[in-house]
Design a protein around this motif. Structure first.
Motif, short mmCIF file in Angstrom:
data_model
loop_
_atom_site.label_atom_id
_atom_site.label_comp_id
_atom_site.label_asym_id
_atom_site.label_seq_id
_atom_site.Cartn_x
_atom_site.Cartn_y
_atom_site.Cartn_z
N GLU A 54 77.90 55.25 42.43
CA GLU A 54 77.37 55.57 43.75
C GLU A 54 78.22 54.91 44.84
O GLU A 54 78.88 53.89 44.58
CB GLU A 54 75.93 55.08 43.87
CG GLU A 54 75.83 53.57 43.65
CD GLU A 54 74.44 53.01 43.82
OE1 GLU A 54 73.74 53.44 44.77
OE2 GLU A 54 74.06 52.12 43.03
N PRO A 55 78.21 55.44 46.04
CA PRO A 55 78.98 54.81 47.12
C PRO A 55 78.23 53.65 47.76
O PRO A 55 77.00 53.61 47.77
CB PRO A 55 79.15 55.96 48.12
CG PRO A 55 77.92 56.79 47.92
CD PRO A 55 77.62 56.72 46.44
N VAL A 56 79.00 52.70 48.26
CA VAL A 56 78.46 51.63 49.11
C VAL A 56 78.73 52.05 50.56
O VAL A 56 79.84 52.49 50.88
CB VAL A 56 79.11 50.28 48.80
CG1 VAL A 56 78.67 49.22 49.81
CG2 VAL A 56 78.76 49.85 47.38
N LEU A 57 77.73 51.93 51.41
CA LEU A 57 77.81 52.43 52.78
C LEU A 57 77.59 51.30 53.79
O LEU A 57 76.92 50.31 53.49
CB LEU A 57 76.74 53.51 53.00
CG LEU A 57 76.78 54.68 52.01
CD1 LEU A 57 75.50 55.48 52.09
CD2 LEU A 57 77.99 55.56 52.26
N LEU A 58 78.17 51.46 54.97
CA LEU A 58 77.93 50.53 56.06
C LEU A 58 76.62 50.92 56.75
O LEU A 58 76.43 52.07 57.13
CB LEU A 58 79.06 50.57 57.08
CG LEU A 58 78.82 49.73 58.34
CD1 LEU A 58 78.93 48.24 58.02
CD2 LEU A 58 79.78 50.12 59.45
N ALA A 59 75.75 49.95 56.89
CA ALA A 59 74.50 50.14 57.63
C ALA A 59 74.64 49.45 58.99
O ALA A 59 74.89 48.23 59.05
CB ALA A 59 73.32 49.58 56.87
N ALA A 60 74.52 50.20 60.08
CA ALA A 60 74.63 49.65 61.43
C ALA A 60 73.67 50.41 62.33
O ALA A 60 73.35 51.57 62.09
CB ALA A 60 76.06 49.76 61.96
N ARG A 61 73.19 49.73 63.34
CA ARG A 61 72.34 50.41 64.32
C ARG A 61 73.12 51.52 65.01
O ARG A 61 74.34 51.43 65.20
CB ARG A 61 71.83 49.42 65.36
CG ARG A 61 70.46 48.85 64.97
CD ARG A 61 69.95 47.83 65.94
NE ARG A 61 69.89 48.28 67.33
CZ ARG A 61 68.86 48.05 68.13
NH1 ARG A 61 67.79 47.43 67.67
NH2 ARG A 61 68.90 48.42 69.38
N ALA A 62 72.41 52.55 65.41
CA ALA A 62 73.05 53.68 66.08
C ALA A 62 73.75 53.26 67.35
O ALA A 62 74.76 53.87 67.75
CB ALA A 62 72.02 54.77 66.36
N ASP A 63 73.27 52.19 68.01
CA ASP A 63 73.88 51.75 69.28
C ASP A 63 74.84 50.59 69.09
O ASP A 63 75.25 49.94 70.04
CB ASP A 63 72.78 51.36 70.28
CG ASP A 63 71.89 50.23 69.76
OD1 ASP A 63 72.10 49.77 68.61
OD2 ASP A 63 70.97 49.81 70.48
#
Length: 314
Positions: free
Chosen positions: A170-179
């Motif tokens: 599975e991929p590892v993804l960056l989680a960041a606020r939309a702003d």
């Protein structure tokens, strides 16, 4: 020790009533049956039969021994059926260790398949353990199999006597606020180098997930600046949503995505591979192999569903 064949003849005599009927049922001669029962009497030192007119009947001792023989033969029949089921991989109890996100997704799907099927499957017993605890438990015989993981930027080690099969990646993804100001707008891959000045939410240092974050940032040219430590990925996402910082999250770990959090692929991809670890003695175990196939199917389904659910948003 009593001869089970002679004991069966005594039990059949109690059931059928005559030596000739026993001989016919067992494809033997009546004199041969009589000789075997006489030999059993000598072995036990007990009179097991007596003449009653032209017939041979059981004495009280013979009746008691025949009752025991019936129970033993029933148990042997059950043992034979269970042995055949074990050979076919449809019986047995297997203790499975799995880390939280795999237990919630892969193992839950496997359970659903087992409980919803008309086919017979081995019994699965789940215990939630992280890989660093699951592998020693497997090597020590405390569990029979373990779902573990390894990141593409780390090097895992296996205990002696343990082998693994790949369940899925599975991929590892960056989680960041939309702003969040650092990642550029759009749905394309993110260069982690742009987040060198960002605050980070990281896992506990004793976990492989921590090494994954540290090495991913190191390849981008910096050491991440942690402002919060949280092992549970749901907690990490909640902290991202609150504006505390950014995090790296595997797709399967996303149970629920906050509405103001975006997940983005990485320009230098990091992937998490799921493995089923077993002791080498399990290679010839049909039930273990059947569960491995079931878990591999469940992992592929779970990963596909997770990737689709967290597909990058424009």
């Amino acid at each position: 020790m009593l001869d089970i064949r002679k004991l069966r003849m005594l039990t059949e005599l109690d059931r059928l009533g005559t030596l000739s009927a026993v001989a016919a049922a067992l494809h033997l001669s009546a004199p041969g049956v009589s000789m075997q029962i006489a030999a059993l009497e000598r072995e036990t030192g007990l009179p097991l039969t007596e003449r009653q007119g032209r017939n041979v009947v059981l004495t009280p001792a013979g009746k008691l021994l025949a009752d025991h023989g019936r129970d033993i033969l029933d148990q042997l029949a059950v043992a034979g059926m269970e042995a055949e089921a074990l050979k076919q991989g449809s019986s047995g109890v297997y203790r499975l260790a799995a880390f939280a996100s795999a237990a919630r997704t892969v193992v839950a799907r496997a359970y659903a398949r087992i409980l919803g099927s008309t086919e017979a499957y081995p019994t699965l017993r789940l215990v939630e353990l992280e890989p660093q605890d699951a592998l020693p438990a497997l090597a020590a015989g405390e569990v029979d199999a373990a779902i573990t993981h390894a990141y593409s930027n780390t090097i895992p080690a296996l205990p002696a006597g343990v082998f693994t099969v790949l369940l899925g990646t599975e991929p590892v993804l960056l989680a960041a606020r939309a702003d969040h100001p650092a990642p550029p707008a759009g749905a394309g891959p993110v260069d982690l180098g742009l987040l060198a000045r960002s605050d980070w939410i990281i896992p506990n240092r004793q976990w492989a997930c921590y090494d994954m974050v540290e090495r991913a940032c190191s390849l981008a040219g910096y050491v991440p600046r942690p402002v919060a430590e949280a092992t549970d990925f749901a907690t990490q996402l909640a902290l991202v949503s609150a504006g505390v910082g950014v995090a790296l999250v595997p797709a399967l770990a996303v149970a629920s995505l906050p509405s103001n959090v975006l997940l983005r692929p990485l320009a230098q991809p990091v992937r998490r591979s799921l493995y089923l670890a077993r002791r080498t003695s399990a290679r010839a175990d049909a039930g273990s192999a059947r569960l491995a196939e079931l878990l591999a199917d469940a992992a592929q389904e779970a990963i596909s569903a997770a990737v689709n659910a967290v597909a990058p948003q424009p």
